[in-house]
Design a protein around this motif. Sequence first.
Motif, mmCIF file in Angstrom:
data_model
loop_
_atom_site.group_PDB
_atom_site.id
_atom_site.type_symbol
_atom_site.label_atom_id
_atom_site.label_comp_id
_atom_site.label_asym_id
_atom_site.label_seq_id
_atom_site.Cartn_x
_atom_site.Cartn_y
_atom_site.Cartn_z
ATOM 1 N N UNK A 1 12.139 2.684 -66.731
ATOM 2 C CA UNK A 1 11.293 2.935 -65.590
ATOM 3 C C UNK A 1 9.945 2.240 -65.762
ATOM 4 N N UNK A 2 9.439 1.780 -64.653
ATOM 5 C CA UNK A 2 8.153 1.108 -64.639
ATOM 6 C C UNK A 2 7.093 2.082 -64.142
ATOM 7 N N UNK A 3 5.968 2.109 -64.803
ATOM 8 C CA UNK A 3 4.860 2.920 -64.308
ATOM 9 C C UNK A 3 4.011 2.077 -63.359
ATOM 10 N N UNK A 4 3.759 2.634 -62.188
ATOM 11 C CA UNK A 4 3.025 1.919 -61.150
ATOM 12 C C UNK A 4 1.792 2.721 -60.762
ATOM 13 N N UNK A 5 0.668 2.042 -60.645
ATOM 14 C CA UNK A 5 -0.581 2.703 -60.266
ATOM 15 C C UNK A 5 -1.212 1.937 -59.109
ATOM 16 N N UNK A 6 -1.292 2.624 -57.956
ATOM 17 C CA UNK A 6 -1.895 2.014 -56.777
ATOM 18 C C UNK A 6 -3.398 2.257 -56.752
ATOM 19 N N UNK A 7 -4.103 1.365 -56.093
ATOM 20 C CA UNK A 7 -5.538 1.528 -55.892
ATOM 21 C C UNK A 7 -5.950 0.750 -54.649
ATOM 22 N N UNK A 8 -7.169 0.998 -54.196
ATOM 23 C CA UNK A 8 -7.704 0.248 -53.079
ATOM 24 C C UNK A 8 -7.677 0.962 -51.745
ATOM 25 N N UNK A 9 -7.086 2.143 -51.707
ATOM 26 C CA UNK A 9 -7.052 2.886 -50.467
ATOM 27 C C UNK A 9 -8.435 3.387 -50.077
ATOM 28 N N UNK A 10 -8.541 3.865 -48.850
ATOM 29 C CA UNK A 10 -9.814 4.382 -48.385
ATOM 30 C C UNK A 10 -9.862 4.466 -46.881
ATOM 31 N N UNK A 11 -11.066 4.534 -46.366
ATOM 32 C CA UNK A 11 -11.298 4.646 -44.930
ATOM 33 C C UNK A 11 -11.739 3.298 -44.377
ATOM 34 N N UNK A 12 -11.109 2.881 -43.292
ATOM 35 C CA UNK A 12 -11.466 1.623 -42.654
ATOM 36 C C UNK A 12 -11.441 1.821 -41.152
ATOM 37 N N UNK A 13 -12.304 1.125 -40.455
ATOM 38 C CA UNK A 13 -12.310 1.215 -38.997
ATOM 39 C C UNK A 13 -11.193 0.363 -38.409
ATOM 40 N N UNK A 14 -10.762 0.746 -37.252
ATOM 41 C CA UNK A 14 -9.746 -0.037 -36.558
ATOM 42 C C UNK A 14 -10.224 -1.476 -36.399
#
Length: 128
Positions: A1-14
């Motif tokens: 199994x590969x460990x995956x770590x996401x980042x970069x999410x947040x709030x953005x305007x349309x």
Amino acid sequence: QVQLVESGGGLVQAGGSLRLSCAASTRTFSSYAMGWFRQAPGKEREFVAAVSWSGGSTYYADSVKGRFTISRDNTKNTVYLQMNSAKPEDTAVYYCYADGRPGYTIATMPISADFGSWGQGTQVTVSS
């Protein structure tokens, strides 16, 4: 199994942009097809985009085609999702997926994502 770590999410305007990253902990990252899925509140998880092991082929859901771009850097064990022209309906938790099955093709990822590895997800909220 590969460990995956996401980042970069947040709030953005349309209409705005956001770039998600997914770092993988494996020595054989270049042998994995990679993809992004998302899940909005009250909805099932849905396919967003996929990229082949080499980065030479990509595949997108119709809902994001022309707005999102998936890419990967095999020297950094990282896959990216560039989100442009964001819409409120893009609001969801975004998940990274890795699949290293021999012969696996990214065109099948929307319906065959049961045997790979998943990240923990990153929240993206697009305000109107």
